[in-house]
Design an enzyme around this catalytic site. Sequence first.
Site, mmCIF file in Angstrom:
data_model
loop_
_atom_site.group_PDB
_atom_site.id
_atom_site.type_symbol
_atom_site.label_atom_id
_atom_site.label_comp_id
_atom_site.label_asym_id
_atom_site.label_seq_id
_atom_site.Cartn_x
_atom_site.Cartn_y
_atom_site.Cartn_z
ATOM 1 N N GLY A 194 0.540 -1.129 -0.348
ATOM 2 C CA GLY A 194 0.030 -0.136 0.287
ATOM 3 C C GLY A 194 0.503 1.368 0.338
ATOM 4 N N ALA A 195 1.527 1.268 -1.218
ATOM 5 C CA ALA A 195 2.681 2.559 -0.317
ATOM 6 C C ALA A 195 2.262 3.614 -2.121
ATOM 7 C CB ALA A 195 4.898 1.776 -0.851
ATOM 8 N N SER A 196 1.649 3.551 -2.150
ATOM 9 C CA SER A 196 1.556 4.684 -3.365
ATOM 10 C C SER A 196 0.636 6.017 -2.559
ATOM 11 C CB SER A 196 -0.035 4.151 -4.237
ATOM 12 O OG SER A 196 -1.170 3.925 -3.814
ATOM 13 N N ARG A 197 0.331 6.475 -1.333
ATOM 14 C CA ARG A 197 0.721 6.703 -0.878
ATOM 15 C C ARG A 197 0.044 7.347 0.375
ATOM 16 N NH1 ARG A 197 -6.721 6.607 -2.104
ATOM 17 N NH2 ARG A 197 -7.256 5.633 0.054
ATOM 18 N N ASN A 230 1.369 -2.602 5.478
ATOM 19 C CA ASN A 230 0.527 -0.737 5.577
ATOM 20 C C ASN A 230 -0.211 -0.971 4.780
ATOM 21 O OD1 ASN A 230 1.053 2.082 5.805
ATOM 22 N ND2 ASN A 230 1.062 1.339 3.719
ATOM 23 N N TYR A 241 -12.473 -3.043 11.951
ATOM 24 C CA TYR A 241 -11.115 -2.198 11.570
ATOM 25 C C TYR A 241 -10.629 -2.515 12.758
ATOM 26 C CZ TYR A 241 -7.422 1.691 10.204
ATOM 27 O OH TYR A 241 -6.502 2.237 11.099
ATOM 28 N N LYS A 285 -7.276 -5.160 13.965
ATOM 29 C CA LYS A 285 -5.822 -3.585 13.803
ATOM 30 C C LYS A 285 -5.546 -4.922 15.177
ATOM 31 C CE LYS A 285 -5.179 -0.892 10.338
ATOM 32 N NZ LYS A 285 -3.991 -1.191 9.127
#
Length: 248
Positions: free
Chosen positions: A12-15, A90, A155, A159
Amino acid sequence: MPEAKRVALVTGASRGIGRAIATALAEDGLFVVLNYTANEAAAHEALAAVKSVGGDGVLSKFDVSNSDQVDAAVKQIATEHGRIDVLINNAGIAIDGLLLRTKKEDWARTLDVNLSGAFHCTKACSRYLLKSETGRIVNISSVVGEQGNAGQVSYSAAKAGLIGMTRTLARELASRAVTVNCVTPGFIETDMTNKHVQGEVREALIKQIPLGRIGSAKDVAEAVRFLVSPRASYVTGQVLRVNGGLLM
Ligand code: NAD
């Protein structure tokens, strides 16, 4: 011959937080594999950010909740780059709703991405992490996984699950010097927060944070940078809170 760079996979590293982590690790000299799912343009911008700090990396497109895609991508990364030393789990989503309004599909999707996604990635990367002399896993959980939050049943469960997974894997992988830790961000300025926390709710929230501000993606990235570094080689099974004092 120069020593080969350590290779880090950031999901999930694009933003947002993922992008900030990828950039920080690149600054520290790691070769970064930036995972993304759909937004090609954002992924390329994140890779450009990595290169702008003098780092190097590549993009890898897969959905963390799909174990076949994860296995194929991880195999390709290991084949092309020869090693995987660091995994940052992430990628995450939040589908909010009070219990009675939470559909079982939303519950399942939230668990699939946030918790099973980390499981799939960790399992696929484990054989390479075990071969590394400096193997590191960092799971990005949340303050909500520690203290709960009305309207976030799936969620918070996902987590909290990541914290349990962190402690078990820290024990399982310790004999091979792979450390496994968890970071629990509080409220961090990203698209995720902007979507869910606005207006008066946001102001009320800031009042509850002793440091008096919402955190930045960089605040979280700095904690991850430490856990990945040689300075943290004796730190494992821990939950590092990055929340401005919201939960102590
Ligand atoms: P974000 O929505 O900006 O980023 C999440 C990233 O995960 C996106 O790039 C998205 O494309 C990716 N993603 C979603 N589903 C995916 C899938 N199936 N496969 C691969 N990638 C997928 O949010 P963020 O705030 O940067 O969140 C990053 C992490 O930090 C998440 O795990 C989130 O739960 C956690 N977190 C965020 C906050 C906050 O306040 N922003 C607080 C605590 C924890």
